[in-house]
Each structure stands twice: as structure tokens, then as C-alpha cells.
Design an enzyme around this catalytic site. Structure first.
Site, short mmCIF file in Angstrom:
data_model
loop_
_atom_site.label_atom_id
_atom_site.label_comp_id
_atom_site.label_asym_id
_atom_site.label_seq_id
_atom_site.Cartn_x
_atom_site.Cartn_y
_atom_site.Cartn_z
N ARG A 176 -92.56 -52.13 2.73
CA ARG A 176 -93.43 -52.71 3.78
C ARG A 176 -92.62 -53.31 4.93
NH1 ARG A 176 -95.55 -50.15 1.14
NH2 ARG A 176 -97.43 -50.37 -0.09
N SER A 266 -104.40 -55.22 1.69
CA SER A 266 -103.71 -56.24 0.90
C SER A 266 -103.33 -57.40 1.81
CB SER A 266 -102.42 -55.67 0.30
OG SER A 266 -102.74 -54.53 -0.45
N GLU A 392 -99.12 -60.00 4.41
CA GLU A 392 -98.76 -58.66 4.91
C GLU A 392 -99.25 -58.45 6.34
OE1 GLU A 392 -99.42 -55.09 2.31
OE2 GLU A 392 -100.34 -54.33 4.13
C1 FAD Z 1 -109.15 -51.30 3.78
C2 FAD Z 1 -107.66 -51.29 4.09
C3 FAD Z 1 -106.78 -50.63 3.27
C4 FAD Z 1 -105.41 -50.60 3.56
N1 FAD Z 1 -104.56 -49.95 2.72
C5 FAD Z 1 -103.23 -49.91 2.98
C6 FAD Z 1 -102.34 -49.22 2.10
O1 FAD Z 1 -102.74 -48.63 1.11
N2 FAD Z 1 -101.01 -49.25 2.39
C7 FAD Z 1 -100.53 -49.88 3.50
O2 FAD Z 1 -99.31 -49.85 3.70
N3 FAD Z 1 -101.35 -50.52 4.34
C8 FAD Z 1 -102.69 -50.55 4.13
N4 FAD Z 1 -103.53 -51.22 4.97
C9 FAD Z 1 -102.98 -51.91 6.15
C10 FAD Z 1 -103.08 -51.08 7.47
O3 FAD Z 1 -104.07 -50.11 7.37
C11 FAD Z 1 -101.76 -50.41 7.83
O4 FAD Z 1 -100.75 -51.35 7.97
C12 FAD Z 1 -101.89 -49.60 9.14
O5 FAD Z 1 -100.74 -48.82 9.34
C13 FAD Z 1 -102.12 -50.48 10.37
O6 FAD Z 1 -102.42 -49.61 11.43
P1 FAD Z 1 -103.24 -50.09 12.69
O7 FAD Z 1 -103.18 -49.00 13.70
O8 FAD Z 1 -104.59 -50.52 12.29
O9 FAD Z 1 -102.36 -51.31 13.17
P2 FAD Z 1 -102.87 -52.62 13.93
O10 FAD Z 1 -103.62 -53.48 12.96
O11 FAD Z 1 -103.55 -52.27 15.19
O12 FAD Z 1 -101.47 -53.33 14.25
C14 FAD Z 1 -100.68 -53.86 13.20
C15 FAD Z 1 -99.36 -54.35 13.79
O13 FAD Z 1 -98.59 -53.25 14.26
C16 FAD Z 1 -98.39 -53.34 15.67
N5 FAD Z 1 -98.55 -52.00 16.21
C17 FAD Z 1 -99.67 -51.23 16.17
N6 FAD Z 1 -99.40 -50.05 16.76
C18 FAD Z 1 -98.12 -50.10 17.18
C19 FAD Z 1 -97.27 -49.19 17.87
N7 FAD Z 1 -97.69 -47.99 18.25
N8 FAD Z 1 -95.99 -49.58 18.15
C20 FAD Z 1 -95.54 -50.79 17.76
N9 FAD Z 1 -96.30 -51.71 17.12
C21 FAD Z 1 -97.58 -51.35 16.83
C22 FAD Z 1 -99.45 -54.30 16.18
O14 FAD Z 1 -99.04 -54.95 17.35
C23 FAD Z 1 -99.55 -55.27 15.00
O15 FAD Z 1 -98.49 -56.18 15.04
C24 FAD Z 1 -104.91 -51.26 4.72
C25 FAD Z 1 -105.82 -51.94 5.55
C26 FAD Z 1 -107.17 -51.95 5.25
C27 FAD Z 1 -108.13 -52.66 6.16
#
Ligand code: FAD
Length: 400
Positions: A176, A266, A392
Site C-alpha cells: 500500500r 479498508s 489507509e
Molecule cells: C468499497 C471500496 C473498496 C476498496 N477496495 C480496495 C482494495 O481492495 N484494495 C485497495 O488497494 N484499495 C481499495 N479501496 C481504496 C480505493 O478504491 C483505491 O485506493 C483507489 O485506487 C483510489 O482511487 P481513486 O481514483 O478513487 O482515488 P481518490 O480517492 O480520488 O484519491 C486518492 C488519493 O490519490 C490521489 N490521486 C488520485 N488520482 C491521482 C493521480 N492521477 N495522480 C496522483 N495522485 C492521485 C488523490 O489526491 C488522493 O490523495 C477501496 C475503496 C472502496 C470505497
């Protein structure tokens, strides 16, 4: 062309999966990479002290599934990366490189690869969010991590004010974690990912998955869970379907009707500690040293000093600290019912009723409500086992 917000300020609660977070002062939707770069040029990296004080003027937003924004909102500009696209390029007879734009919905990328018999992402089905965010925390699930397939990323470096290409090695992935996350301070990123290049294998005709390393997934696919994980394979589409089914059972696939999925996934990472420290862990409430015998622990490599590391299960620690499923609800575990019996945060937020690692919004929770439940769970784990859990999701304008 980018779209700049005018009229009513947009609220982060409408763009995040936990559905909390106040308004943003400015909002730009980048529909193309050039739009994103134009906006990024206007927001060079602030000084280290400003970043540490949470004073960046920019918040990068993908799918909002790993963000917890305060009820006060964000005083700068949200840059929403909304450009998508996948292109494929054969590397040799067996391998294909995909270049995916940052705004492409991640699960659509996985579905695209499975439909075409491309192997490597199937265990990462159902993870919400955008492709640009997957390298940030090296998303992982069911024994797979995205780092296993990433060749390189293209990013905007806000310090150098230039485009850069960072290889898998440059990104120094771990559990992570990545260079991208380590150079993000209080939600202020140095690098903004514009596209991700993934290398997948193409199995002519067979379309069997990558090795199924996770025992629960192997069992549910009818594979021999005792056999060496490296040899356990199943049809690609079946693995995707099974992962989606297992995830849905834990509230880990977004469903607007299911409050257990109104979360950031998580909330805590699994703690990783030097093995030698385990016997010395002290539970302040009991004055008992060491983790109980049955506590799950997994080898997690070595640290820089060559000490063996172990990964503990945050879900197990939370559960055994008295914060079972539904902790925080009036009908949940006793410790979370609150002094008046209405629930820790008036029942507006709780641990998921399907698994203990997600802090969920039961309908009209505030960010502070979610944090109340998370703080209580973290406190009880510390008191019971002497282990401090770390969040996380990225917290903006608030602290645990
Ligand atoms: C129901 C659920 C299940 C999940 N299951 C998992 C799982 O199984 N495994 C896991 O690892 N995670 C999981 N997650 C967490 C999440 O989905 C991941 O971390 C995902 O990759 C976040 O993507 P996002 O586009 O929504 O990021 P955001 O929430 O929009 O951003 C998260 C962070 O990343 C930064 N960011 C976003 N895009 C960029 C970019 N292009 N460049 C630089 N920084 C950026 C943002 O500024 C912020 O700091 C889960 C979340 C939920 C709600």
C-alpha cells in the site's frame, strides 16, 4: 477542454464514496491531459512547511474512493481528472502493453482486459476509483498488487514543473505504498499521474488466470487450497466473477443501496512490525506483553536493517478489541453503543456490518462522525494489543 466550476460550490461529499466532505472553493474538470497540465502549471509544489501545514492550493481527485475530506471542505481548487482511454501495443507473442489514461475507471480497465484474454489484473476486479490512482497506494487484493503489472507511469512533477516518466523501479512499490504516496504530504502530491503503462500476458486460446495466491479465492474456485499458489489457475472470467462475488459479500463493491459500501474501503492498513518487537508489545489495559497465540501473522520481508518483518491483520485486531461488525450502531457491539445507547456518533457512522475494516456512513454522517468511530476502534486496539493502527485513506483538513 477543461470545465471550470461556476455558481454553487461543489461539495466533496457528492464526489467521494464515503459521501462526506464540505465544499471546494474552486473546481476544474480536466477532460484531457493538456487541460490537466495547464491547471497543474498554475499550482506548483508549495514549500515543505506549507505542505506540512496542509496548505496546498490543489487537491487531485480521481474516483474519490480513498479520500476523507473534512466537513469544512477544501479552500483551494479540486482538479478532477476525467480523461479516459486505453491503447494496447503488443510487446512480443505473449505480452501486451496497455497505456491507460488517468481518469479511466479502474474496474472498466480490468473488465476490458478479461474480455480480451489478457492476464494479470483479474484479481483486482471491483476496486473503485480511477486508473491514475492505482499506483499511488499500489492497490492490492486477493493476493495481487498492481505493482506486479506496472511498467511505468507518465506524471507531472510539480517540483520540476515538467513531465516525467517513472519506471516500476523508480516507483519503489511496497505494501500500500509507493514513491508517489511517500512524496505526498497531507494530501499534497508532488507527482500527478497522467497515464499508466501495464504489461499483461496474452494466453492464446487458454485464458487462464495468473496464479491464484489467496487461499479463500482458491477454495471458492474449487482449486486445491493446499497446492502451491504458483500452480493454481482458473479461467480468467471465472476469477473475475468470483472476486466480485466475494467482495460484494464484504461490502467492498460500490452499491448505492448498501450503506456498508459508503466508505473508503479498508480504513486501516495492516500493521507491519519487526518480528522481534512482537513479544514486547504491551496492552496498557491489561499490562500483558505480546500478541495472543492465535493472532494471524504473515511474513512481510525485511526492513532496511535486515530485521524480519511480520504483517498483522488489522481486521482481526479490531474485532478482538471489542469492535466487531456494526461497531458504533445502537444494535452493534456493546462498546460502540455510546453513553446514551444511540450509537457512538448517534448511529450515523459505524464499522461495516459485513467486515470490521471499513468505517461506513449510514446515510447522513459527517466526516467527524466517521472519524469518531475510527478513533474509537484505533483506541481500543491500542489499549488491548499495544498496536497503533494507521489510516489507509488520505485525510484532507482533518486528522485521526
Ligand atoms: C468499497 C471500496 C473498496 C476498496 N477496495 C480496495 C482494495 O481492495 N484494495 C485497495 O488497494 N484499495 C481499495 N479501496 C481504496 C480505493 O478504491 C483505491 O485506493 C483507489 O485506487 C483510489 O482511487 P481513486 O481514483 O478513487 O482515488 P481518490 O480517492 O480520488 O484519491 C486518492 C488519493 O490519490 C490521489 N490521486 C488520485 N488520482 C491521482 C493521480 N492521477 N495522480 C496522483 N495522485 C492521485 C488523490 O489526491 C488522493 O490523495 C477501496 C475503496 C472502496 C470505497
Amino acid at each position: 477542454m477543461s470545465t471550470v466550476n461556476s455558481g454553487q460550490p461543489k461539495r466533496l461529499r457528492d464526489y467521494t464514496t464515503a459521501r462526506v466532505g464540505g465544499p471546494a472553493a474552486g473546481w476544474v474538470v480536466a477532460h484531457g491531459e493538456d487541460d490537466a497540465v495547464d491547471e497543474l502549471r498554475a499550482h506548483p509544489l508549495p514549500s515543505e512547511s506549507a505542505r506540512s501545514a496542509g496548505q496546498d492550493t490543489l487537491l487531485v481527485l480521481g474516483g474519490g474512493s480513498n479520500l476523507l475530506v473534512s466537513d469544512e471542505g477544501f479552500s483551494g481548487t479540486v482538479l478532477q481528472l476525467a480523461f479516459d482511454g486505453i491503447s494496447a501495443e503488443p510487446v512480443n507473442d505473449d505480452e501486451v502493453d496497455l497505456t491507460v489514461a488517468a481518469g479511466h475507471h479502474w474496474d472498466a480497465v480490468v473488465a476490458w482486459t478479461v474480455e480480451r484474454g489478457l492476464v494479470g489484473l483479474e484479481a483486482l476486479s471491483g476496486i473503485p476509483g480511477a486508473a491514475g490512482a492505482v499506483p499511488v497506494q499500489n492497490v492490492g487484493a486477493y493476493g495481487a498488487e498492481v505493482a506486479q503489472t506496472i511498467v511505468e507511469i507518465r506524471a507531472w512533477d510539480r517540483e520540476a514543473q515538467d513531465l516525467v516518466v517513472l519506471s516500476n523501479q523508480d516507483l519503489r512499490f511496497s505494501y500500500r505504498d509507493s514513491l508517489l504516496k511517500r512524496t505526498t504530504v497531507q494530501g499534497s502530491p508532488r507527482y500527478v499521474v497522467l497515464s499508466v503503462r501495464l504489461r499483461l500476458t496474452h494466453q492464446q486460446g487458454k485464458a487462464l488466470s495468473a496464479p491464484v495466491r489467496y487461499a479463500e479465492l482458491a477454495r471458492s474456485l474449487g482449486l486445491d487450497a493446499e497446492a502451491d499458489g504458483a500452480f493454481r489457475r482458473a479461467p480468467l472470467a471465472e476469477v473475475r466473477q468470483k472476486v466480485l462475488q466475494l467482495r460484494a459479500g464484504k461490502g467492498m463493491v460500490l452499491d448505492p443501496e448498501d450503506h456498508d459500501t459508503w466508505s473508503t474501503g479498508s480504513f486501516f492498513t495492516n500493521p507491519i512490525l519487526p518480528e522481534s518487537e512482537l513479544p514486547n508489545l504491551m496492552a496498557p489495559s491489561l499490562s500483558v506483553a505480546g500478541l495472543p497465540e492465535g493472532a494471524p501473522r504473515f511474513p512481510a520481508g525485511e526492513n532496511d536493517r535486515g530485521e524480519a518483518l511480520v504483517k498483522l491483520s488489522a481486521a482481526w485486531l479490531i474485532d478482538r478489541a471489542g469492535c466487531g461488525k456494526g461497531f458504533g450502531l445502537p444494535e452493534g457491539p456493546e462498546a460502540g453503543r455510546g453513553a446514551d445507547g444511540a450509537g457512538l456518533a448517534g448511529g450515523r457512522a459505524s464499522l461495516s456490518t459485513k467486515h470490521t475494516l471499513a468505517v461506513t456512513n449510514r446515510g447522513d454522517a459527517s466526516a467527524e462522525d466517521l472519524l469518531t468511530v475510527a478513533r474509537a476502534a484505533r483506541h481500543r486496539v491500542r489499549e488491548t494489543f499495544g498496536v497503533t493502527l494507521h489510516p489507509e485513506p488520505v485525510l484532507i483538513g482533518c486528522r485521526l
